[in-house]
Design an enzyme around this catalytic site. Structure first.
Site, mmCIF file in Angstrom:
data_model
loop_
_atom_site.group_PDB
_atom_site.id
_atom_site.type_symbol
_atom_site.label_atom_id
_atom_site.label_comp_id
_atom_site.label_asym_id
_atom_site.label_seq_id
_atom_site.Cartn_x
_atom_site.Cartn_y
_atom_site.Cartn_z
ATOM 1 N N TYR A 48 58.675 -6.033 -5.357
ATOM 2 C CA TYR A 48 57.332 -6.368 -5.833
ATOM 3 C C TYR A 48 57.131 -5.869 -7.265
ATOM 4 O O TYR A 48 56.772 -6.646 -8.159
ATOM 5 C CB TYR A 48 56.306 -5.737 -4.891
ATOM 6 C CG TYR A 48 54.865 -6.050 -5.192
ATOM 7 C CD1 TYR A 48 54.315 -7.292 -4.887
ATOM 8 C CD2 TYR A 48 54.031 -5.085 -5.768
ATOM 9 C CE1 TYR A 48 52.972 -7.562 -5.152
ATOM 10 C CE2 TYR A 48 52.698 -5.353 -6.031
ATOM 11 C CZ TYR A 48 52.169 -6.588 -5.720
ATOM 12 O OH TYR A 48 50.843 -6.856 -5.979
ATOM 13 N N PHE A 63 42.339 1.782 7.759
ATOM 14 C CA PHE A 63 41.445 2.878 8.169
ATOM 15 C C PHE A 63 40.188 2.336 8.847
ATOM 16 O O PHE A 63 39.726 2.880 9.851
ATOM 17 C CB PHE A 63 41.061 3.741 6.958
ATOM 18 C CG PHE A 63 42.154 4.670 6.471
ATOM 19 C CD1 PHE A 63 43.413 4.692 7.063
ATOM 20 C CD2 PHE A 63 41.912 5.540 5.406
ATOM 21 C CE1 PHE A 63 44.423 5.549 6.605
ATOM 22 C CE2 PHE A 63 42.907 6.401 4.936
ATOM 23 C CZ PHE A 63 44.163 6.405 5.530
HETATM 24 P P1 NAD Z 1 47.229 -11.862 -0.166
HETATM 25 O O1 NAD Z 1 48.527 -11.545 0.493
HETATM 26 O O2 NAD Z 1 45.990 -11.852 0.646
HETATM 27 O O3 NAD Z 1 47.304 -13.258 -0.930
HETATM 28 C C1 NAD Z 1 48.467 -13.793 -1.462
HETATM 29 C C2 NAD Z 1 48.481 -15.285 -1.149
HETATM 30 O O4 NAD Z 1 49.658 -15.869 -1.708
HETATM 31 C C3 NAD Z 1 48.513 -15.569 0.352
HETATM 32 O O5 NAD Z 1 47.574 -16.563 0.666
HETATM 33 C C4 NAD Z 1 49.944 -16.057 0.588
HETATM 34 O O6 NAD Z 1 50.052 -16.901 1.705
HETATM 35 C C5 NAD Z 1 50.246 -16.716 -0.732
HETATM 36 N N1 NAD Z 1 51.680 -16.818 -1.037
HETATM 37 C C6 NAD Z 1 52.624 -15.846 -0.928
HETATM 38 N N2 NAD Z 1 53.827 -16.321 -1.307
HETATM 39 C C7 NAD Z 1 53.633 -17.624 -1.681
HETATM 40 C C8 NAD Z 1 54.485 -18.651 -2.169
HETATM 41 N N3 NAD Z 1 55.798 -18.430 -2.362
HETATM 42 N N4 NAD Z 1 53.952 -19.864 -2.430
HETATM 43 C C9 NAD Z 1 52.633 -20.109 -2.227
HETATM 44 N N5 NAD Z 1 51.779 -19.173 -1.759
HETATM 45 C C10 NAD Z 1 52.268 -17.945 -1.502
HETATM 46 O O7 NAD Z 1 47.107 -10.822 -1.387
HETATM 47 P P2 NAD Z 1 45.894 -10.552 -2.383
HETATM 48 O O8 NAD Z 1 45.469 -9.152 -2.184
HETATM 49 O O9 NAD Z 1 44.901 -11.638 -2.307
HETATM 50 O O10 NAD Z 1 46.662 -10.622 -3.773
HETATM 51 C C11 NAD Z 1 46.585 -11.755 -4.628
HETATM 52 C C12 NAD Z 1 47.334 -11.487 -5.913
HETATM 53 O O11 NAD Z 1 46.789 -10.363 -6.573
HETATM 54 C C13 NAD Z 1 48.818 -11.195 -5.709
HETATM 55 O O12 NAD Z 1 49.557 -11.807 -6.729
HETATM 56 C C14 NAD Z 1 48.898 -9.694 -5.837
HETATM 57 O O13 NAD Z 1 50.165 -9.289 -6.297
HETATM 58 C C15 NAD Z 1 47.794 -9.393 -6.827
HETATM 59 N N6 NAD Z 1 47.279 -8.031 -6.665
HETATM 60 C C16 NAD Z 1 46.479 -7.706 -5.612
HETATM 61 C C17 NAD Z 1 46.031 -6.390 -5.474
HETATM 62 C C18 NAD Z 1 45.124 -5.967 -4.348
HETATM 63 O O14 NAD Z 1 44.773 -4.791 -4.269
HETATM 64 N N7 NAD Z 1 44.667 -6.835 -3.479
HETATM 65 C C19 NAD Z 1 46.421 -5.410 -6.394
HETATM 66 C C20 NAD Z 1 47.266 -5.793 -7.436
HETATM 67 C C21 NAD Z 1 47.670 -7.102 -7.569
HETATM 68 N N1 UDP Z 2 48.174 4.692 3.345
HETATM 69 C C1 UDP Z 2 47.863 5.577 4.364
HETATM 70 N N2 UDP Z 2 47.677 5.076 5.609
HETATM 71 C C2 UDP Z 2 47.757 3.748 5.899
HETATM 72 C C3 UDP Z 2 48.048 2.836 4.847
HETATM 73 C C4 UDP Z 2 48.266 3.359 3.578
HETATM 74 O O1 UDP Z 2 47.770 6.792 4.161
HETATM 75 O O2 UDP Z 2 47.545 3.377 7.075
HETATM 76 C C5 UDP Z 2 48.360 5.244 1.986
HETATM 77 C C6 UDP Z 2 49.644 4.779 1.283
HETATM 78 O O3 UDP Z 2 50.721 5.650 1.604
HETATM 79 C C7 UDP Z 2 49.237 4.889 -0.176
HETATM 80 C C8 UDP Z 2 47.745 4.548 -0.168
HETATM 81 O O4 UDP Z 2 47.308 4.744 1.178
HETATM 82 O O5 UDP Z 2 49.387 6.222 -0.643
HETATM 83 C C9 UDP Z 2 47.455 3.117 -0.596
HETATM 84 O O6 UDP Z 2 48.300 2.261 0.151
HETATM 85 P P1 UDP Z 2 48.199 0.674 0.105
HETATM 86 O O7 UDP Z 2 49.318 0.155 0.929
HETATM 87 O O8 UDP Z 2 46.818 0.264 0.441
HETATM 88 O O9 UDP Z 2 48.407 0.307 -1.432
HETATM 89 P P2 UDP Z 2 49.418 0.801 -2.574
HETATM 90 O O10 UDP Z 2 50.284 1.907 -2.068
HETATM 91 O O11 UDP Z 2 50.176 -0.414 -2.921
HETATM 92 O O12 UDP Z 2 48.496 1.285 -3.621
#
Ligand code: NAD
Ligand code: UDP
Length: 315
Positions: free
Chosen positions: A145, A191
């Site tokens: 990722y 959580f």
């Molecule tokens: P999510 O998993 O809910 O959404 C991702 C979507 O992409 C899903 O609908 C999935 O089915 C689709 N997808 C995955 N692979 C695909 C492919 N090969 N072709 C077409 N569709 C595909 O995640 P999200 O939280 O909504 O994240 C959306 C975007 O934002 C992602 O690119 C993620 O990396 C980025 N992002 C999210 C967060 C967060 O905290 N939610 C943080 C940083 C970055």
């Molecule tokens: N985490 C946790 N318990 C859970 C899920 C996640 O303590 O059930 C912790 C995880 O180890 C990380 C933080 O919460 O330190 C955020 O995790 P998340 O997977 O939401 O996002 P990311 O690590 O990508 O920021």
């Protein structure tokens, strides 16, 4: 004039909120998703809108459509999901970016990339500003990722330099809210669901690691504002809520909001779990006139209400 906007990953958590907002603002939306982590439930309420279209498609394959603007969000975002098939995660981040950039190049349209705070890895600079190059393990469990998203940023900037493509790169920090998947595995949804079900709250490590959580509505405002900045502003720009909290404090807050009797239990810390994460949003404030408005308490209340409804339906 009504714009035709492509949202890849539009069936996911952030994507579905973005599709909804863009439609409400009078645009046409083409949602492209392979439904790996996204669901039709997320967008079912939009289906009857004549300006909304859904295409099941995997962006690792080329896509030929005609649109005026592209938001590239397709990619699983939760560690359990992106580690399920790490090779596909890299393909989605890298081949997917190449395909969407190729589309933007042919159509000569603006394209926004949903990048991530994970490009900073386990940061040695705090809070993280866009000038920091990060501290990422290239061969660990999170690398598919983190490195995939880093390579996607490289591609965006090379297309910009080489082909004069109009790009916008958002570095999204932890975002939460309604429509996170029940089995998403990310900390806020985990959580809340554990608390509502009276199950043990699983804190990984000692819970002293920190994150900064942004409510979905604020994130959508930021993404749209970024897309609408002048063409000479490419980013990368951090989008996130700078109020930092430890994971243990988050668990305690969620127990209080849900009035749950769940116990907190401690589980092993996953490999390469970042110790601290907090965005410096000076650039977003300056260039986008944006900063989050929803406090963590307010956002968690809304998210808890959402999961209460979902869990009561699932019974
Ligand atoms: P999510 O998993 O809910 O959404 C991702 C979507 O992409 C899903 O609908 C999935 O089915 C689709 N997808 C995955 N692979 C695909 C492919 N090969 N072709 C077409 N569709 C595909 O995640 P999200 O939280 O909504 O994240 C959306 C975007 O934002 C992602 O690119 C993620 O990396 C980025 N992002 C999210 C967060 C967060 O905290 N939610 C943080 C940083 C970055
Ligand atoms: N985490 C946790 N318990 C859970 C899920 C996640 O303590 O059930 C912790 C995880 O180890 C990380 C933080 O919460 O330190 C955020 O995790 P998340 O997977 O939401 O996002 P990311 O690590 O990508 O920021």
């Amino acid at each position: 004039m009504r714009k035709r906007i492509l949202v890849t990953g539009g069936g996911g958590f952030i994507g579905s909120h973005l599709c909804e907002r863009l439609l409400n603002e009078g645009n046409e939306v083409l949602c492209v998703d392979n439904f790996f982590t996204g669901t039709k439930e997320n967008i079912v309420h939009l289906i009857n809108n004549p300006y909304f279209e859904v295409l099941r498609h995997d962006i690792t394959f080329p896509l030929y459509v005609e649109v005026d603007e592209i938001y590239n969000l397709a990619c699983p975002a939760s560690p359990i999901h992106y580690q399920f098939d790490p090779v596909q995660t890299v393909k989605t981040a890298v081949h997917g970016a190449i395909n969407m950039l190729g589309l933007a190049k042919r159509l000569k349209v603006k394209i926004l990339q949903a990048s991530t705070s994970e490009v900073y890895g386990n940061p040695s600079v705090h809070p993280q500003s866009e000038s920091y190059w990060g501290n990422v393990n290239p061969i660990g469990l999170r690398s598919c990722y983190d490195e995939g998203k880093r390579c996607a940023e490289t591609l965006f900037f090379d297309y910009h330099r080489q082909h004069k493509l109009k790009i916008k790169v958002a570095r999204i920090f932890n975002t939460y809210g309604p429509r996170m998947h029940l089995n998403d595995g990310r900390v806020v949804s985990n959580f809340i669901i554990q608390a509502l079900r009276g199950e043990d709250i699983t804190v990984y490590g000692d819970g002293s690691q920190t994150r900064s959580f942004c409510y979905i509505d604020d994130m959508i405002d930021g993404l749209i504002k970024l897309m609408n900045t002048p063409d000479d502003f490419t980013g990368p720009v951090n989008l996130g809520n700078p109020s930092e909290i430890s994971i243990l404090e988050l668990a305690e807050k969620i127990l209080k909001i849900t009035r749950s009797k769940s116990r907190i239990v401690f589980k092993p810390l996953p490999q390469d779990d970042p110790v601290r994460r907090c965005p410096d949003i000076t650039l977003a404030k300056e260039k986008l006139d944006w900063q989050p408005k929803v406090s963590l308490d307010e956002g968690l209340e809304k998210t808890v209400e959402y999961f209460k409804r979902v869990l009561s339906k699932a019974k």
